[in-house]
Design an enzyme around this catalytic site. Structure first.
Site, PDB file in Angstrom:
ATOM      1  N   ASP A   1      30.107   0.004  33.466  1.00 18.82           N
ATOM      2  CA  ASP A   1      28.674  -0.293  33.372  1.00 18.82           C
ATOM      3  C   ASP A   1      27.938   0.350  34.552  1.00 18.82           C
ATOM      4  O   ASP A   1      27.109  -0.273  35.202  1.00 18.82           O
ATOM      5  CB  ASP A   1      28.469  -1.821  33.347  1.00 18.82           C
ATOM      6  CG  ASP A   1      27.031  -2.210  32.975  1.00 18.82           C
ATOM      7  OD1 ASP A   1      26.314  -1.383  32.376  1.00 18.82           O
ATOM      8  OD2 ASP A   1      26.625  -3.345  33.287  1.00 18.82           O
TER       9      ASP A   1
ATOM     10  N   ALA B   1      22.773 -11.673  34.305  1.00 25.83           N
ATOM     11  CA  ALA B   1      22.614 -12.618  35.405  1.00 25.83           C
ATOM     12  C   ALA B   1      21.283 -12.464  36.120  1.00 25.83           C
ATOM     13  O   ALA B   1      20.579 -11.478  35.941  1.00 25.83           O
ATOM     14  CB  ALA B   1      23.740 -12.391  36.404  1.00 25.83           C
ATOM     15  N   THR B   2      20.989 -13.486  36.920  1.00 28.20           N
ATOM     16  CA  THR B   2      19.832 -13.407  37.820  1.00 28.20           C
ATOM     17  C   THR B   2      20.379 -13.553  39.236  1.00 28.20           C
ATOM     18  O   THR B   2      21.266 -14.374  39.481  1.00 28.20           O
ATOM     19  CB  THR B   2      18.833 -14.527  37.521  1.00 28.20           C
ATOM     20  OG1 THR B   2      18.486 -14.442  36.136  1.00 28.20           O
ATOM     21  CG2 THR B   2      17.568 -14.363  38.334  1.00 28.20           C
ATOM     22  N   VAL B   3      19.844 -12.741  40.142  1.00 32.44           N
ATOM     23  CA  VAL B   3      20.366 -12.747  41.502  1.00 32.44           C
ATOM     24  C   VAL B   3      19.283 -13.234  42.455  1.00 32.44           C
ATOM     25  O   VAL B   3      18.130 -12.806  42.370  1.00 32.44           O
ATOM     26  CB  VAL B   3      20.842 -11.330  41.894  1.00 32.44           C
ATOM     27  CG1 VAL B   3      21.400 -11.326  43.307  1.00 32.44           C
ATOM     28  CG2 VAL B   3      21.900 -10.834  40.908  1.00 32.44           C
TER      29      VAL B   3
HETATM   30  P1  ADP Z   1      23.770  -8.020  36.028  1.00 30.01           P
HETATM   31  O1  ADP Z   1      25.212  -8.329  35.878  1.00 30.01           O
HETATM   32  O2  ADP Z   1      22.929  -9.001  35.265  1.00 30.01           O
HETATM   33  O3  ADP Z   1      23.440  -6.619  35.677  1.00 30.01           O
HETATM   34  P2  ADP Z   1      23.563  -7.338  38.819  1.00 30.01           P
HETATM   35  O4  ADP Z   1      24.706  -7.781  39.630  1.00 30.01           O
HETATM   36  O5  ADP Z   1      23.552  -5.911  38.416  1.00 30.01           O
HETATM   37  O6  ADP Z   1      23.403  -8.276  37.543  1.00 30.01           O
HETATM   38  O7  ADP Z   1      22.232  -7.676  39.609  1.00 30.01           O
HETATM   39  C1  ADP Z   1      20.939  -7.506  39.052  1.00 30.01           C
HETATM   40  C2  ADP Z   1      19.974  -6.929  40.092  1.00 30.01           C
HETATM   41  O8  ADP Z   1      19.873  -7.810  41.215  1.00 30.01           O
HETATM   42  C3  ADP Z   1      20.459  -5.617  40.682  1.00 30.01           C
HETATM   43  O9  ADP Z   1      20.043  -4.518  39.906  1.00 30.01           O
HETATM   44  C4  ADP Z   1      19.817  -5.618  42.081  1.00 30.01           C
HETATM   45  O10 ADP Z   1      18.486  -5.149  42.016  1.00 30.01           O
HETATM   46  C5  ADP Z   1      19.803  -7.115  42.449  1.00 30.01           C
HETATM   47  N1  ADP Z   1      21.013  -7.455  43.250  1.00 30.01           N
HETATM   48  C6  ADP Z   1      22.233  -7.733  42.759  1.00 30.01           C
HETATM   49  N2  ADP Z   1      23.130  -8.002  43.718  1.00 30.01           N
HETATM   50  C7  ADP Z   1      22.484  -7.861  44.897  1.00 30.01           C
HETATM   51  C8  ADP Z   1      22.878  -7.978  46.286  1.00 30.01           C
HETATM   52  N3  ADP Z   1      24.139  -8.275  46.631  1.00 30.01           N
HETATM   53  N4  ADP Z   1      21.939  -7.742  47.237  1.00 30.01           N
HETATM   54  C9  ADP Z   1      20.685  -7.400  46.869  1.00 30.01           C
HETATM   55  N5  ADP Z   1      20.255  -7.279  45.600  1.00 30.01           N
HETATM   56  C10 ADP Z   1      21.126  -7.508  44.599  1.00 30.01           C
HETATM   57 MG    MG Z   2      23.685  -5.047  36.631  1.00 26.07          MG
END
Ligand code: ADP
Ligand code: MG
Length: 469
Positions: A134, A26-28
């Site tokens: 994970d 995913a991209t956040v």
């Molecule tokens: P994936 O499922 O693709 O691994 P993640 O949920 O781990 O996605 O999110 C990817 C990155 O985005 C994280 O490593 C973090 O750096 C950033 N991120 C994710 N969720 C948040 C959040 N709630 N607040 C701030 N940064 C976030």
């Molecule tokens: Mg992740």
């Protein structure tokens, strides 16, 4: 990958802004609610095509469950939406970034800081008895940088997504995956323990155990049967080394179990900030005061120190500023009493040590014809010398225990007489010293969260009053 290259996707009710990060699936993005609150959130866009077939529905059910979970150490899922391509998870925003960045800007973390992080991250797993599958520093987020509380992210996803894609290519980084996940493709909840070991290793040594320059080097390291070796520097406590070694056990059947992990002295869940911390601290202080009134200085000091071990997490747990101040004021008072007790205990300890040494000299005179006895007394003297060195308690304790083992055998064979009496006294002295040292090691290893204390300005006084020198 979700989110077109030319900018963030559009979503009802939100304005998506900067990209916070992207992971395996995913991209956040950071986003603002259009509504009056202008609330800041993080929106995770998961491309449906990255999910296993038939998994989308399961995932939606899972998301519904996750929405119901409120826990201080889990990233809160506020809501979700979907369209034909993506699922959008609307989550609380964690301003402190992820643990990977946190470790690398500091190079390494001290043991005590790493412990607090571990306790935070594992609390949820422990309480709910569920697995993540994970775990890695990128999936552990920090609520803020000023007062970092860890939050697990990416929860409940791994179950729906095989680490292998349709073309049997590994998704994500194998650096944190347990060897059985990569090699056998058969795994269970125990992979979390391996990942915890890797994260801890990285936090303490600055890079994960399988850090490699090339993929072939990495593959070789994963497939090998070699025991994971721990660097000698920085020096770590015995408990910490023991835990790392047992987590980083390639064979899941020989890896530390969840039960033993949560009971491990280094993890020390007992001192994790919780609702009970304050009550436990207070109960110990009550006992300390009583011992103090009875004139039992050593016991009182030990109890005060044990109480402080709970006051610190209690401070960490307390959010109300006024109550926090009240706790701090009390702690200062106990610390100053502990300081006084420390002075008393250490002067009477010096006197005892002298007495013990002169009794031993006498015994040595009477043991000229007994090389084994002389050797055992040498060990006891070496222990005493160690005891006087700064930080030598653990070594001294080991030596005392070794010497005691020998002397007990000799005592059993010693015929009645003056020498037997002296030997008996010596054994008793050594036992008392060993007990005293055990207390001291325990106090020294008290688990104050150093960072919290530094911020609270209590750290130096607490630390010095609980280490006898
Ligand atoms: P994936 O499922 O693709 O691994 P993640 O949920 O781990 O996605 O999110 C990817 C990155 O985005 C994280 O490593 C973090 O750096 C950033 N991120 C994710 N969720 C948040 C959040 N709630 N607040 C701030 N940064 C976030
Ligand atoms: Mg992740």
């Amino acid at each position: 990958m979700a989110g077109p290259a030319w900018g963030p996707p559009r979503l009802d009710g939100f304005i998506l802004t900067e990209r916070l990060g992207s992971g395996t699936y995913a991209t956040v993005y950071k986003a603002y609610a259009k509504k009056d609150t202008r609330e800041v959130v993080a929106i995770k866009c998961v491309a449906k095509k990255s999910l296993n077939k038939a998994s989308v529905e399961n995932l939606l059910t899972e998301i519904e469950i996750l929405k119901g979970i409120r826990h201080p150490h889990i990233v809160h899922l506020k809501d979700f939406q979907w369209d034909s391509d993506n699922i959008y998870l609307i989550m609380e925003f964690c301003a402190g970034g992820d643990l990977s960045r946190f470790i690398h800007t500091r190079r390494i973390l001290p043991e005590k800081v790493a412990r607090v992080f571990m306790q935070h991250a594992l609390q949820f797993l422990h309480e709910r008895n569920i697995s993540h599958l994970d775990l890695k520093p990128q999936n552990i987020l920090l609520s803020s940088l000023e007062k970092p509380h860890l939050k697990l992210a990416d929860f409940g996803f791994a179950q729906h997504m095989s680490p292998w894609d349709e073309k049997h290519v590994l998704r994500g980084s194998p650096l944190y995956m347990a060897p059985e996940m990569v090699c056998q493709r058969q795994y269970d909840a125990r992979v979390d323990l391996w990942s915890v070991g890797v994260i801890l290793y990285e936090a303490l040594f600055g890079q994960p155990p399988f850090a490699s320059r090339s993929f072939s080097e990495l593959e070789e390291k994963i497939r090998s049967n070699r025991v994971i070796e721990l660097p000698l520097r920085p020096p770590l406590s015995r408990d910490c080394r023991d835990l790392l070694q047992r987590l980083l056990e390639r064979d899941p059947n020989r890896r530390i179990s969840f039960q033993d992990f949560f009971a491990h002295p280094w993890v020390d869940l007992e001192h994790m900030p919780s609702r009970e911390s304050l009550a436990r601290a207070t109960a110990l202080v009550v006992q300390a005061v009583k011992k103090d009134q009875d004139g039992e200085a050593v016991a009182a000091l030990s109890l005060y120190c044990q109480a402080l071990d709970f006051f610190v997490p209690a401070l960490h747990y307390e959010v109300d500023a006024q109550r926090k101040e009240a706790i701090k004021a009390k702690v200062r008072q106990y610390v100053s009493r502990a300081e006084e007790l420390k002075a008393i205990v250490s002067s009477s300890n010096q006197a005892l040590l002298k007495q013990g040494t002169s009794a031993r000299d006498l015994l040595r005179e009477m043991a000229r014809d007994k090389p084994r006895l002389l050797a055992a007394l040498e060990v006891a003297s070496a222990a005493t010398a160690k005891e006087e060195e700064a930080g030598g308690e653990q070594d001294a304790l080991d030596l005392y225990q070794h010497g005691l083992g020998e002397l007990l055998v000799l005592l059993a064979a010693e015929p009645p007489g003056r020498r037997r009496e002296l030997l008996h006294t010596e054994v008793q002295n050594l036992m008392a010293r060993a007990e005293y040292l055990k207390e001291q090691v325990k106090m020294r290893e008290s688990h104050w969260a150093a960072e919290t204390l530094d911020k609270e300005g209590l750290s130096e006084s607490v630390r010095s009053s609980c280490t006898l020198q």
